[in-house]
Design a protein around this motif. Structure first.
Motif, PDB file in Angstrom:
ATOM      1  N   LEU A   1       0.714  -1.175  -0.144  1.00 50.62           N
ATOM      2  CA  LEU A   1       0.106   0.065  -0.112  1.00 50.62           C
ATOM      3  C   LEU A   1       0.911   1.378   0.103  1.00 50.62           C
ATOM      4  O   LEU A   1       1.810   1.294   0.738  1.00 50.62           O
ATOM      5  N   LEU A   2       0.688   1.988  -0.953  1.00 52.36           N
ATOM      6  CA  LEU A   2       1.554   3.215  -1.322  1.00 52.36           C
ATOM      7  C   LEU A   2       1.136   4.256  -0.413  1.00 52.36           C
ATOM      8  O   LEU A   2      -0.201   4.632  -0.589  1.00 52.36           O
ATOM      9  N   ASP A   3       1.967   4.970   0.390  1.00 53.78           N
ATOM     10  CA  ASP A   3       1.594   6.289   1.012  1.00 53.78           C
ATOM     11  C   ASP A   3       1.498   7.277  -0.016  1.00 53.78           C
ATOM     12  O   ASP A   3       2.657   8.211  -0.165  1.00 53.78           O
ATOM     13  N   LEU A   4       0.580   7.636  -0.753  1.00 53.01           N
ATOM     14  CA  LEU A   4       0.597   8.380  -1.768  1.00 53.01           C
ATOM     15  C   LEU A   4       0.723   9.987  -1.660  1.00 53.01           C
ATOM     16  O   LEU A   4       1.750  10.545  -2.205  1.00 53.01           O
ATOM     17  N   PRO A   5       0.176  10.361  -0.475  1.00 48.75           N
ATOM     18  CA  PRO A   5       0.457  11.829   0.013  1.00 48.75           C
ATOM     19  C   PRO A   5       1.965  12.056   0.013  1.00 48.75           C
ATOM     20  O   PRO A   5       2.716  13.039  -0.459  1.00 48.75           O
ATOM     21  N   ASN A   6       2.672  11.307   1.145  1.00 47.92           N
ATOM     22  CA  ASN A   6       3.921  11.435   1.295  1.00 47.92           C
ATOM     23  C   ASN A   6       4.924  11.090  -0.001  1.00 47.92           C
ATOM     24  O   ASN A   6       5.729  11.923  -0.257  1.00 47.92           O
ATOM     25  N   TYR A   7       4.458  10.137  -0.646  1.00 43.37           N
ATOM     26  CA  TYR A   7       5.362   9.641  -1.975  1.00 43.37           C
ATOM     27  C   TYR A   7       5.269  10.917  -3.036  1.00 43.37           C
ATOM     28  O   TYR A   7       6.150  11.236  -3.464  1.00 43.37           O
ATOM     29  N   THR A   8       3.858  11.439  -3.195  1.00 44.27           N
ATOM     30  CA  THR A   8       3.979  12.540  -4.090  1.00 44.27           C
ATOM     31  C   THR A   8       4.756  13.831  -3.620  1.00 44.27           C
ATOM     32  O   THR A   8       5.551  14.307  -4.389  1.00 44.27           O
ATOM     33  N   SER A   9       4.417  14.274  -2.354  1.00 44.82           N
ATOM     34  CA  SER A   9       5.376  15.427  -1.874  1.00 44.82           C
ATOM     35  C   SER A   9       6.979  15.110  -1.910  1.00 44.82           C
ATOM     36  O   SER A   9       7.559  16.052  -2.426  1.00 44.82           O
ATOM     37  N   SER A  10       7.245  13.843  -1.594  1.00 39.94           N
ATOM     38  CA  SER A  10       8.797  13.682  -1.882  1.00 39.94           C
ATOM     39  C   SER A  10       9.335  13.533  -3.469  1.00 39.94           C
ATOM     40  O   SER A  10      10.278  14.369  -3.740  1.00 39.94           O
ATOM     41  N   VAL A  11       8.569  13.079  -4.334  1.00 39.80           N
ATOM     42  CA  VAL A  11       8.957  13.288  -5.680  1.00 39.80           C
ATOM     43  C   VAL A  11       9.056  14.789  -6.066  1.00 39.80           C
ATOM     44  O   VAL A  11       9.910  15.166  -6.882  1.00 39.80           O
ATOM     45  N   PHE A  12       7.962  15.516  -5.986  1.00 35.74           N
ATOM     46  CA  PHE A  12       7.861  17.042  -6.233  1.00 35.74           C
ATOM     47  C   PHE A  12       9.120  17.514  -5.707  1.00 35.74           C
ATOM     48  O   PHE A  12       9.493  18.505  -6.096  1.00 35.74           O
ATOM     49  N   ALA A  13       9.456  17.344  -4.369  1.00 31.91           N
ATOM     50  CA  ALA A  13      10.591  17.920  -3.807  1.00 31.91           C
ATOM     51  C   ALA A  13      11.994  17.566  -4.493  1.00 31.91           C
ATOM     52  O   ALA A  13      12.845  18.489  -4.491  1.00 31.91           O
ATOM     53  N   MET A  14      12.077  16.470  -4.974  1.00 33.92           N
ATOM     54  CA  MET A  14      13.049  15.936  -5.735  1.00 33.92           C
ATOM     55  C   MET A  14      13.299  16.492  -6.997  1.00 33.92           C
ATOM     56  O   MET A  14      14.439  16.823  -7.511  1.00 33.92           O
TER      57      MET A  14
ATOM     58  N   LEU B   1     -10.261  -4.401  -8.950  1.00 33.29           N
ATOM     59  CA  LEU B   1      -9.691  -3.414  -8.467  1.00 33.29           C
ATOM     60  C   LEU B   1      -9.979  -2.198  -9.294  1.00 33.29           C
ATOM     61  O   LEU B   1      -9.510  -1.069  -9.031  1.00 33.29           O
ATOM     62  N   ALA B   2     -10.655  -2.247 -10.431  1.00 32.03           N
ATOM     63  CA  ALA B   2     -10.739  -1.597 -11.522  1.00 32.03           C
ATOM     64  C   ALA B   2     -11.311  -0.090 -11.135  1.00 32.03           C
ATOM     65  O   ALA B   2     -10.648   0.917 -11.403  1.00 32.03           O
ATOM     66  N   ALA B   3     -12.318  -0.237 -10.490  1.00 30.03           N
ATOM     67  CA  ALA B   3     -13.112   1.251 -10.048  1.00 30.03           C
ATOM     68  C   ALA B   3     -12.298   1.885  -9.184  1.00 30.03           C
ATOM     69  O   ALA B   3     -12.043   3.097  -9.142  1.00 30.03           O
ATOM     70  N   LEU B   4     -11.521   0.941  -8.072  1.00 32.76           N
ATOM     71  CA  LEU B   4     -10.712   1.695  -7.100  1.00 32.76           C
ATOM     72  C   LEU B   4      -9.418   2.531  -7.780  1.00 32.76           C
ATOM     73  O   LEU B   4      -8.886   3.587  -7.539  1.00 32.76           O
ATOM     74  N   HIS B   5      -8.851   1.739  -8.788  1.00 39.43           N
ATOM     75  CA  HIS B   5      -7.705   2.211  -9.447  1.00 39.43           C
ATOM     76  C   HIS B   5      -8.074   3.451 -10.232  1.00 39.43           C
ATOM     77  O   HIS B   5      -7.351   4.685 -10.361  1.00 39.43           O
ATOM     78  N   ALA B   6      -9.453   3.562 -10.763  1.00 39.00           N
ATOM     79  CA  ALA B   6      -9.709   4.644 -11.647  1.00 39.00           C
ATOM     80  C   ALA B   6     -10.041   6.055 -10.522  1.00 39.00           C
ATOM     81  O   ALA B   6      -9.462   7.079 -10.992  1.00 39.00           O
ATOM     82  N   ASP B   7     -10.356   5.642  -9.497  1.00 38.49           N
ATOM     83  CA  ASP B   7     -10.583   6.809  -8.440  1.00 38.49           C
ATOM     84  C   ASP B   7      -9.210   7.316  -7.929  1.00 38.49           C
ATOM     85  O   ASP B   7      -9.155   8.318  -7.744  1.00 38.49           O
ATOM     86  N   ILE B   8      -8.202   6.376  -7.889  1.00 27.55           N
ATOM     87  CA  ILE B   8      -6.849   6.936  -7.522  1.00 27.55           C
ATOM     88  C   ILE B   8      -6.183   7.733  -8.355  1.00 27.55           C
ATOM     89  O   ILE B   8      -5.938   8.990  -8.196  1.00 27.55           O
ATOM     90  N   LEU B   9      -6.382   7.262  -9.692  1.00 26.87           N
ATOM     91  CA  LEU B   9      -5.716   7.919 -10.912  1.00 26.87           C
ATOM     92  C   LEU B   9      -6.556   9.166 -11.070  1.00 26.87           C
ATOM     93  O   LEU B   9      -6.018  10.267 -11.508  1.00 26.87           O
ATOM     94  N   SER B  10      -7.778   9.666 -10.631  1.00 30.94           N
ATOM     95  CA  SER B  10      -8.428  10.770 -10.786  1.00 30.94           C
ATOM     96  C   SER B  10      -7.827  11.799  -9.942  1.00 30.94           C
ATOM     97  O   SER B  10      -8.188  13.209 -10.110  1.00 30.94           O
TER      98      SER B  10
END
Length: 268
Positions: A52-65, A87-96
């Motif tokens: 399970l990916l910690d998307l908020p912290n992952y995103t912040s880290s990539v943007f900082a890099m 998992l199709a609907a859940l993946h679609a929601d995440i990508l949105s």
């Protein structure tokens, strides 16, 4: 001078490599750009929280890099989704909700089992396991196609009882061709994943015959990644890639920005 657009960092469940270390390795290797594609494998068997990916912290880290290293190397923001049809609907929601540059769709779990682990092979012969894996890719693509490339299409051979000793594209060409045609029909690409060399297969994933068949069928989108989980594997075996791609009929390879393909000529 290839981009490495499949790599993992401390935000993936199977890596503890700091993103900064991966970037510095890419700079040392004189790569023009990279893309982080950390794992999100929801409903992973036996341990649902393993990937399970910690998307908020992952995103912040990539943007900082991106900001910190913008004058030295291009750093792009991606994800590797572990696909399963339910998992199709859940993946679609995440990508949105997240503005990724690049999305890899991959098969790690086959009907509740990861072929990485021995239990899968206790109920399958090698040929049965490989075929079921490829058939599961078709199920995934039909259920969900909001990805840019399908990752390491023959991942399963890394972990089979004899790995690729008895494996050939020809043995599974009926289902593999169906996968490739469906991807091309949907405007999706594949990757050349040099992790196969790291795992001692002597070939990339997918193997050279599949790369050539994708091109022969009209496929044009191909990305390059080492599937590195540690700095020492960034750009692994990239010296082999240009000739493999040219032999398969490619003139360009692809990188993605904001989910749009950019084609880069393969240099001699």
């Amino acid at each position: 001078m290839l981009w490495d657009t499949h790599m993992h960092s401390q935000y993936s469940g199977d890596s503890d490599a700091p993103q900064e270390d991966m970037i510095r390795a890419a700079i040392r290797a004189k790569l023009p750009g990279i893309c982080f594609t950390d794992h999100l494998d929801i409903d992973y068997p036996d341990n649902p929280e393993a990937f399970l990916l910690d998307l908020p912290n992952y995103t912040s880290s990539v943007f900082a890099m991106q900001e910190q290293y913008r004058d030295q190397i291009s750093v792009r923001y991606g994800i590797e989704l572990g696909l399963q049809p339910h998992l199709a609907a859940l993946h679609a929601d995440i990508l949105s909700q997240y503005d990724f540059d690049f999305v890899i769709g991959s098969s790690h779990v086959v009907h509740g089992y990861d072929p990485y682990f021995p239990p899968f092979w206790k109920t399958h012969t090698e040929e049965e396991g490989y075929r079921e894996y490829f058939e599961s890719i078709l199920e995934n693509i039909r259920a969900f196609d909001d990805f840019d490339v399908y990752g390491h299409i023959d991942y399963v051979v890394r972990y089979g009882p004899t790995r690729n000793e008895n494996y050939t594209y020809a043995r599974y060409s009926d289902v593999i061709d169906e996968i490739l045609r469906l991807l091309i029909e949907k405007g999706k690409g594949i990757e050349i994943n040099t992790g196969g060399f790291k795992y001692g297969l002597g070939h990339p994933n997918p193997c050279e015959e599949i790369l050539a068949r994708y091109r022969e069928l009209g496929g044009e989108i191909i990305t390059v990644g080492a599937d590195a989980h540690a700095p020492e594997h960034v750009g692994f075996a990239f010296e082999k890639v240009p000739q493999i791609l040219k032999d398969a009929g490619f003139i360009y390879y692809t990188v993605f920005r904001k989910r749009k393909p950019e084609f880069i000529k393969i240099e001699d």
